[in-house]
Design an enzyme around this catalytic site. Structure first.
Site, PDB file in Angstrom:
ATOM      1  N   GLU A   6       0.592  -1.540   0.299  1.00  0.00           N
ATOM      2  CA  GLU A   6      -0.001   0.263   0.265  1.00  0.00           C
ATOM      3  C   GLU A   6       0.925   1.298  -0.353  1.00  0.00           C
ATOM      4  O   GLU A   6       0.650   2.572  -0.780  1.00  0.00           O
ATOM      5  CB  GLU A   6      -0.801  -0.048   0.875  1.00  0.00           C
ATOM      6  CG  GLU A   6      -1.972  -0.805   1.551  1.00  0.00           C
ATOM      7  CD  GLU A   6      -2.770  -0.694  -0.178  1.00  0.00           C
ATOM      8  OE1 GLU A   6      -2.768   0.078  -0.929  1.00  0.00           O
ATOM      9  OE2 GLU A   6      -3.126  -2.369  -0.530  1.00  0.00           O
ATOM     10  N   HIS A  55       2.461   2.240  -3.484  1.00  0.00           N
ATOM     11  CA  HIS A  55       1.912   2.730  -4.603  1.00  0.00           C
ATOM     12  C   HIS A  55       1.556   4.247  -4.094  1.00  0.00           C
ATOM     13  O   HIS A  55       1.641   5.289  -5.081  1.00  0.00           O
ATOM     14  CB  HIS A  55      -0.256   3.139  -3.932  1.00  0.00           C
ATOM     15  CG  HIS A  55      -0.493   1.394  -4.621  1.00  0.00           C
ATOM     16  ND1 HIS A  55      -0.318   1.471  -5.959  1.00  0.00           N
ATOM     17  CD2 HIS A  55      -1.244   0.585  -3.953  1.00  0.00           C
ATOM     18  CE1 HIS A  55      -1.072   0.138  -5.926  1.00  0.00           C
ATOM     19  NE2 HIS A  55      -1.237  -0.745  -4.669  1.00  0.00           N
TER      20      HIS A  55
END
Length: 642
Positions: A437, A440
């Protein structure tokens, strides 16, 4: 949005993980609106360092590639290069230029027409250490500019109409009653903030822009709405509020008794107490932001808390407190419900994220490059943008996501519980999900510059975003005894799936993982495309490890000599990061491959050229590979000398 969905864990329109069998589980997808059909078109070009070829057939030889450096700095050099390449273009300099740790100057420009941004047109120039143009990317519009200036007759709709159009067309959960909503002018040409709405995490915004689409320009209102699971830029036609041309989603579906760095999940090792884990040259202290010292899971890089209701507010949410900064709390896989071990969960999330921040800082993702920090210590970039980390977030299950607004605005990670096992599992204890995550945020800040978070919004670009996230999660979990015969899954522990959440394991064995470049034909899921890209990067990782070794993976801090990592594992990460900063906005596989090769050329003089080419060529992205969105051409060809 960015996230993990299973097989797709990586398939939500957030940057999310993705689940192979489940439908989209949050945000706009819950409302049955498929925002993937509104993706920006893929129109970028990348001119790599060893073949500078300008537009309209103009060829630049090695000698003519010397940009005018008489004005004295890399920004002027880049500006002169743009003037030379596109002499008739109107544009503005984006204020996010910087010189990366690899010595490359990165300068970004936005095309304009009648003083209005053409929002999906970008020109990035990369200036080498020698002061000359190293490479550049271009997605400027080369068609006819509308002759009529819309600002003269103000021939466009009211921004409030555009807000209503976005809400109605995309079913955005924002209430904007006409009698209550007011558009208040803010800094910027035809830019507004909407007051009197409800349902969004912050006041919606709108800006009048042009959008490059279908070979022409359409005047549009860029409407920004942050509703948590989706943080949208909706390009609404300036004369027809019912027509939405494109949509960008910023959400890309951690002291400390924790699973240490390198232990991916509870199956790989035990928790232990880690003392003062931060790298002092990268983080003064994880609990200091230059103004305050926080005896809780808050500091300069991140603020971590529970969020069981999935609400938008976070500052007053529960987080563990320790005046002595001793964050030791009980946890075992048998404990239930998750709320019984919330302190351990929040601490783990805070720890993993901060370590990754520090590792990335050494590898070049620092203040100038747009990293996530409250205080940038006068080192460049925009501060005020720590990462918001929500543990046990109640807005979803079986996933995670990360929202990446431009530099200066906080990123937001939402970590969910997983219910495929009894008792259910907390994704914060699988480091690969957290790293996926956070990556990103990294790839969105580096690609196209820190001020531009829409440069992975096209289908293949978004797929690479998922692939980079899987790559970092996998590279970081390597063990000292691993070899190129070692295979890895993604999301195996949290999902309770022996083969993880991807179609194939990451492997250098073509029987175990047969993915090839042309497999991307016909795919519409960024997570499926991302698995192909990550498979190529896994090949490159092992080629570089076989050449340079992987070092002692139990040592958290990368070792660099003259700015170059001394082991192949961190070298692969460094080259990938540098490639992100070099590549154009909205890149495709071929352009991103070329940027990685250019990154090695700049960093090491190209000493790893053949190792990198062999990795890509093995999976069909060799010299002769050609991008076509409907029918890609694969190639196993290597360049001369390899």
């Amino acid at each position: 949005m960015h996230g993990l969905l299973l097989a797709g864990l990586l398939a939500l329109p957030l940057n999310v993980l993705a689940h192979p069998t489940e439908s989209h589980s949050s945000g706009i997808s819950r409302r049955a609106i498929d925002i993937t059909s509104y993706r920006l078109p893929q129109i970028s070009k990348y001119t790599k360092s060893d073949s500078l070829t300008g537009q309209d057939g103009q060829s630049f030889t090695a000698s003519s590639a010397d940009a005018d450096t008489s004005s004295g700095d890399y920004v002027s050099t880049a500006t002169n290069w743009l003037k030379k390449t596109l002499p008739n273009a109107s544009y503005r300099l984006v204020n996010d230029h910087y010189i990366g740790d690899s010595g490359i100057g990165h300068v970004h420009f936005r095309q304009t027409a009648h003083g209005i941004d053409i929002d999906n047109t970008d020109f990035n120039v990369n200036i080498g250490r020698d002061g000359k143009v190293f490479s550049f990317g271009n997605s400027f519009y080369d068609g006819e500019i509308p002759k009529a200036n819309p600002m003269v007759k103000r021939d466009f709709s009211d921004p409030v109409d555009a807000l209503h159009g976005a809400i109605q067309t995309l079913n955005i959960p924002v209430t904007a009653k006409p009698e209550n909503v007011k558009a208040k002018p803010v800094e910027g040409k035809e830019s507004f903030k909407f007051e009197g709405t409800s349902g969004a995490l912050s006041d919606p915004k709108a800006q009048l822009v042009y959008l490059q689409k279908d070979g022409g320009l359409v005047l549009s209102w860029k409407v920004e709405t942050d509703v948590g699971d989706n943080w949208l830029l909706s390009y609404v036609d300036a004369n027809d509020k019912g027509k939405v041309h494109s949509v960008v989603d910023y959400v890309s579906a951690a002291a400390y008794e924790v699973y240490p760095w390198g232990i991916n999940d509870p199956t790989e090792g035990k928790r232990s107490t880690i003392h003062v884990p931060w790298f002092k040259t990268q983080s003064v202290d994880w609990h200091i932001d230059g103004k305050n010292w926080y005896p809780t899971t808050r500091g300069n890089n991140a603020i971590a808390q529970e969020n069981p209701t999935g609400q938008r507010e976070y500052e007053n949410n529960y987080r563990p407190k320790s005046p002595l900064f001793i964050f030791k709390y009980p946890y075992s896989e048998a404990m239930s419900p998750p709320s019984s071990y919330r302190d351990a969960s929040i601490t783990q999330l805070f720890y993993t994220t901060n370590v990754f921040h520090d590792v990335l800082y050494i590898l070049g993702f620092n203040e100038k490059a747009g990293n996530f920090q409250t205080n940038n210590w006068n080192k460049g970039g925009l501060g005020g943008d720590y990462a918001i980390l929500n543990s046990q977030d109640g807005s979803g299950v079986n996933n995670a996501n990360f929202a990446t607004p431009p530099d200066g605005e906080p990123g937001r990670m939402r970590m969910y519980n997983w219910n495929a096992s009894t008792p259910e599992r907390d994704g914060c204890f699988e480091a690969g999900i957290v790293i996926h995550e956070y990556t990103h945020g990294v790839s969105n800040r580096l690609t196209g510059g820190p001020a531009n978070s829409r440069c992975l919004a096209a289908l293949e670009s978004g797929g690479m975003g998922e692939g980079w996230s899987d790559f970092f999660a996998t590279a970081i979990r390597l063990k000292n005894g691993d070899t190129r015969a070692t295979d890895y899954t993604m999301g195996e522990w949290a999902s309770n799936r022996p083969n993880g959440i991807r179609k194939y394991r990451y492997s250098t064995n073509l029987t175990t993982n047969p993915h090839m470049y042309v497999d991307a034909d016909g795919l519409t899921s960024v997570h499926a495309i991302g698995t192909i890209w990550a498979s190529m990067l896994y090949e490159m990782l092992w080629n570089l490890i076989d050449k340079h070794g992987k070092g002692d993976v139990s040592k958290v801090k990368p070792t660099l000599k003259n700015g170059v990592p001394t082991d192949g594992r961190h070298l692969a990460m460094k080259i990938v990061l540098d490639g992100m900063a070099l590549q154009p906005c909205l890149p495709n596989f071929v352009q991103a491959r070329d940027a990685i090769i250019d990154a090695d050329k700049n960093l090491t003089g190209g000493s790893n050229k053949c190792e990198i080419w062999k990795a890509f060529a093995k999976r069909g992205l060799g010299v002769g590979a050609v991008y076509n969105p409907s029918k890609r051409t694969g190639s196993n060809e290597l360049p001369a000398g390899c």
